[in-house]
Design a protein around this motif. Structure first.
Motif, PDB file in Angstrom:
ATOM      1  N   LEU A  76       0.799  -1.227   0.000  1.00  0.00           N
ATOM      2  CA  LEU A  76       0.000   0.000   0.000  1.00  0.00           C
ATOM      3  C   LEU A  76       0.835   1.282   0.000  1.00  0.00           C
ATOM      4  N   LEU A  77       2.012   1.236   0.617  1.00  0.00           N
ATOM      5  CA  LEU A  77       2.766   2.488   0.754  1.00  0.00           C
ATOM      6  C   LEU A  77       3.521   2.865  -0.514  1.00  0.00           C
ATOM      7  N   ARG A  78       3.363   2.051  -1.576  1.00  0.00           N
ATOM      8  CA  ARG A  78       3.910   2.469  -2.880  1.00  0.00           C
ATOM      9  C   ARG A  78       2.927   3.381  -3.603  1.00  0.00           C
ATOM     10  N   GLU A  79       1.705   3.445  -3.073  1.00  0.00           N
ATOM     11  CA  GLU A  79       0.662   4.262  -3.702  1.00  0.00           C
ATOM     12  C   GLU A  79       0.598   5.630  -3.009  1.00  0.00           C
ATOM     13  N   ASP A  80       0.951   6.682  -3.730  1.00  0.00           N
ATOM     14  CA  ASP A  80       0.937   8.013  -3.111  1.00  0.00           C
ATOM     15  C   ASP A  80      -0.462   8.431  -2.658  1.00  0.00           C
ATOM     16  N   ALA A  81      -1.506   7.820  -3.266  1.00  0.00           N
ATOM     17  CA  ALA A  81      -2.873   8.184  -2.883  1.00  0.00           C
ATOM     18  C   ALA A  81      -3.258   7.593  -1.527  1.00  0.00           C
ATOM     19  N   VAL A  82      -2.484   6.620  -1.053  1.00  0.00           N
ATOM     20  CA  VAL A  82      -2.711   6.071   0.294  1.00  0.00           C
ATOM     21  C   VAL A  82      -1.695   6.733   1.214  1.00  0.00           C
ATOM     22  N   TRP A  83      -2.167   7.650   2.016  1.00  0.00           N
ATOM     23  CA  TRP A  83      -1.235   8.410   2.857  1.00  0.00           C
ATOM     24  C   TRP A  83      -0.796   7.601   4.067  1.00  0.00           C
ATOM     25  N   ASP A  84      -1.754   6.892   4.651  1.00  0.00           N
ATOM     26  CA  ASP A  84      -1.454   6.063   5.819  1.00  0.00           C
ATOM     27  C   ASP A  84      -2.672   5.193   6.062  1.00  0.00           C
ATOM     28  N   TYR A  85      -2.512   4.171   6.892  1.00  0.00           N
ATOM     29  CA  TYR A  85      -3.647   3.286   7.179  1.00  0.00           C
ATOM     30  C   TYR A  85      -3.373   2.554   8.474  1.00  0.00           C
ATOM     31  N   SER A  86      -4.428   1.980   9.037  1.00  0.00           N
ATOM     32  CA  SER A  86      -4.263   0.992  10.096  1.00  0.00           C
ATOM     33  C   SER A  86      -5.106  -0.211   9.715  1.00  0.00           C
ATOM     34  N   ALA A  87      -4.778  -1.370  10.285  1.00  0.00           N
ATOM     35  CA  ALA A  87      -5.449  -2.606   9.885  1.00  0.00           C
ATOM     36  C   ALA A  87      -5.742  -3.463  11.108  1.00  0.00           C
ATOM     37  N   SER A 137      -1.533   6.288  14.049  1.00  0.00           N
ATOM     38  CA  SER A 137      -0.753   7.354  14.645  1.00  0.00           C
ATOM     39  C   SER A 137      -0.273   6.909  16.004  1.00  0.00           C
ATOM     40  N   THR A 138       0.878   7.363  16.380  1.00  0.00           N
ATOM     41  CA  THR A 138       1.404   7.025  17.687  1.00  0.00           C
ATOM     42  C   THR A 138       2.133   8.224  18.254  1.00  0.00           C
ATOM     43  N   ARG A 139       1.993   8.396  19.547  1.00  0.00           N
ATOM     44  CA  ARG A 139       2.756   9.435  20.224  1.00  0.00           C
ATOM     45  C   ARG A 139       4.058   8.863  20.770  1.00  0.00           C
ATOM     46  N   GLY A 140       4.148   7.536  20.748  1.00  0.00           N
ATOM     47  CA  GLY A 140       5.350   6.909  21.291  1.00  0.00           C
ATOM     48  C   GLY A 140       6.057   6.120  20.213  1.00  0.00           C
ATOM     49  N   THR A 141       6.642   5.001  20.590  1.00  0.00           N
ATOM     50  CA  THR A 141       7.373   4.200  19.612  1.00  0.00           C
ATOM     51  C   THR A 141       6.660   2.867  19.378  1.00  0.00           C
ATOM     52  N   ARG A 142       5.345   2.857  19.571  1.00  0.00           N
ATOM     53  CA  ARG A 142       4.588   1.637  19.292  1.00  0.00           C
ATOM     54  C   ARG A 142       4.773   1.252  17.826  1.00  0.00           C
ATOM     55  N   LYS A 143       5.008  -0.036  17.589  1.00  0.00           N
ATOM     56  CA  LYS A 143       5.249  -0.492  16.225  1.00  0.00           C
ATOM     57  C   LYS A 143       3.932  -0.702  15.497  1.00  0.00           C
ATOM     58  N   ARG A 144       3.987  -0.565  14.173  1.00  0.00           N
ATOM     59  CA  ARG A 144       2.814  -0.874  13.360  1.00  0.00           C
ATOM     60  C   ARG A 144       2.596  -2.387  13.356  1.00  0.00           C
ATOM     61  N   ILE A 145       1.370  -2.829  13.614  1.00  0.00           N
ATOM     62  CA  ILE A 145       1.018  -4.250  13.474  1.00  0.00           C
ATOM     63  C   ILE A 145      -0.407  -4.339  12.951  1.00  0.00           C
ATOM     64  N   VAL A 146      -0.760  -5.529  12.419  1.00  0.00           N
ATOM     65  CA  VAL A 146      -2.176  -5.814  12.149  1.00  0.00           C
ATOM     66  C   VAL A 146      -2.772  -6.227  13.474  1.00  0.00           C
ATOM     67  N   LEU A 147      -3.728  -5.463  13.953  1.00  0.00           N
ATOM     68  CA  LEU A 147      -4.278  -5.732  15.294  1.00  0.00           C
ATOM     69  C   LEU A 147      -5.186  -6.961  15.258  1.00  0.00           C
TER      70      LEU A 147
END
Ligand SMILES: [Zn+2]
Length: 389
Positions: free
Chosen positions: A328-339, A379-389
């Motif tokens: 997804l992050l190769r697509e400039d139209a997708v700015w960010d996401y969570s899953a 979004s994170t205010r700390g250093t939480r890693k991105r994961i699929v929840l």
């Protein structure tokens, strides 16, 4: 910082590291209950280290207090890390003032690959509080004569873009997904260099930042346990230079625990050299990496760390955030996401083109039912890693 010098011989460095390791083992065995069983241990060579037991994240959670080697009065900072969600157990890492100074010195050396006196540096990292990572980085930069601006993690991209246009930094330091989104938000305000830290860097994310801003991208790898810093790319972009004066790295087979040779992929394990408050011996990071043995294009002959490809816990999942990022992050139209995934339904919350993200994901994983709604992304205010929840 002598071992960062490029002209030091490998043999000389390894003798120095062996001395420091023996001193660290003796310090830990004499001053804390956890490492007391190592009281009679003396390494005759670095390969002897493989005889020692590992230290794990579970050890820090369950016996962290037994690892502290100094009285409370000498502890300058304690970093508490959530290990799972917000209600899970905590890892509490202790540092003395001298431990923190070792980190500041590393940051000064590492940032010196990117910037120098008079250069403005925008820090979009957490740790704006006293002795937090952002503060320590700012101190390292002032050592260099650079001019840091401590912004913190980004949540409002319009505001961050305005700060960027106003400050016009030479170098930006930040969390990978946030910096990519900032680049897409403010392509008109490119820095010369970007340093990405605190999470796995997808190759497509890196390529997007390089393309949109036309800047050089450097990666940093570090954990709170390693004293926040561990290894950083030099301008040759030929592997990450390791903090050899403060850490001894091994790569092990994650199944058997056996040491692996340079060039072989496995789990990154480190031992601290000269940590006062909470030494860690053979700490298993859970991260996948390998050592590089060839001479760096910059002339450095010391071993380096290849790009860290992520955490084994995420890499071994059937549906990982790493695969989604690479898609997804190769697509400039997708700015960010969570899953999030449950009962065969993958739910995406997308900042940007939600329908595009949904379609691409459904094509990659046709066995899942994929939904996508507009959202703020991750979004994170700390250093939480991105994961699929
Ligand atoms: Zn180099």
């Amino acid at each position: 910082m002598r071992v960062f010098e490029q002209d030091i011989g490998r043999d000389e460095m390894e003798r120095w590291q062996l001395d420091r390791l023996n001193a660290q083992i003796a310090w830990a065995a004499a001053n804390c209950a956890f490492y007391r069983p190592l009281a009679d241990t003396h390494l005759r060579s670095l390969s002897d280290l493989a005889e020692l037991p590992f230290t794990t994240a579970a050890d820090i959670i369950e016996r962290g207090e037994d690892m502290v080697c100094v009285p409370a009065s000498r502890v300058q900072r304690i970093v508490s890390l959530h290990t799972s969600g917000t209600s899970g157990p905590w890892k509490r890492l202790h540092f003395t003032a001298a431990d923190l100074e070792q980190t500041v010195a590393f940051f000064a050396v590492g940032m010196g690959y990117m910037c120098g006196p008079g250069d403005k540096v925008l820090i979009c990292m957490p740790g704006v509080a006293e002795d937090g990572v952002g503060q320590l980085l700012a101190r390292g930069l002032r050592y260099l004569g650079a001019e840091p601006m401590l912004y913190g993690p980004i949540s409002d991209y319009g505001q961050a873009a305005a700060a960027l246009r106003e400050f016009r930094p030479h170098t930006i330091v930040g969390i990978p997904a946030q910096i990519r989104r900032l680049a897409l938000t403010a392509p008109d305000a490119p820095p010369v260099n970007v340093l990405l830290s605190a999470d796995r860097v997808s190759p497509v994310l890196r390529a997007a930042v390089e393309r949109v801003w036309g800047c050089a991208v450097f990666e940093h790898y570090g954990l709170t346990e390693s004293g926040l810093g561990c290894a950083v790319e030099c301008p040759a972009h030929d592997g990450l230079h390791i903090r050899h004066d403060a850490l001894y790295l091994e790569i092990i087979d994650p199944e058997s625990g056996a040491p692996l040779r340079a060039g072989e992929w496995g789990e990154i394990v480190f031992s601290t050299l000269g940590r006062q408050a909470m030494p860690l011996l053979r700490y298993r990071t859970g991260d996948r990496g390998r050592l590089l043995d060839h001479v760096c294009s910059c002339g450095c002959r010391l071993p380096r760390l290849d790009t860290v490809t992520g955490r084994f816990s995420e890499l071994t999942r059937a549906y990982s955030i790493y695969q989604l990022d690479d898609l997804l992050l190769r697509e400039d139209a997708v700015w960010d996401y969570s899953a999030s995934l449950s009962d065969g339904i993958l739910r995406l919350e997308v900042a940007g083109d939600a329908e595009l993200a949904r379609r691409l994901t459904a094509e990659m994983w046709p066995e899942l039912h994929v939904t996508a709604v507009p959202g703020a992304g991750f979004s994170t205010r700390g250093t939480r890693k991105r994961i699929v929840l």
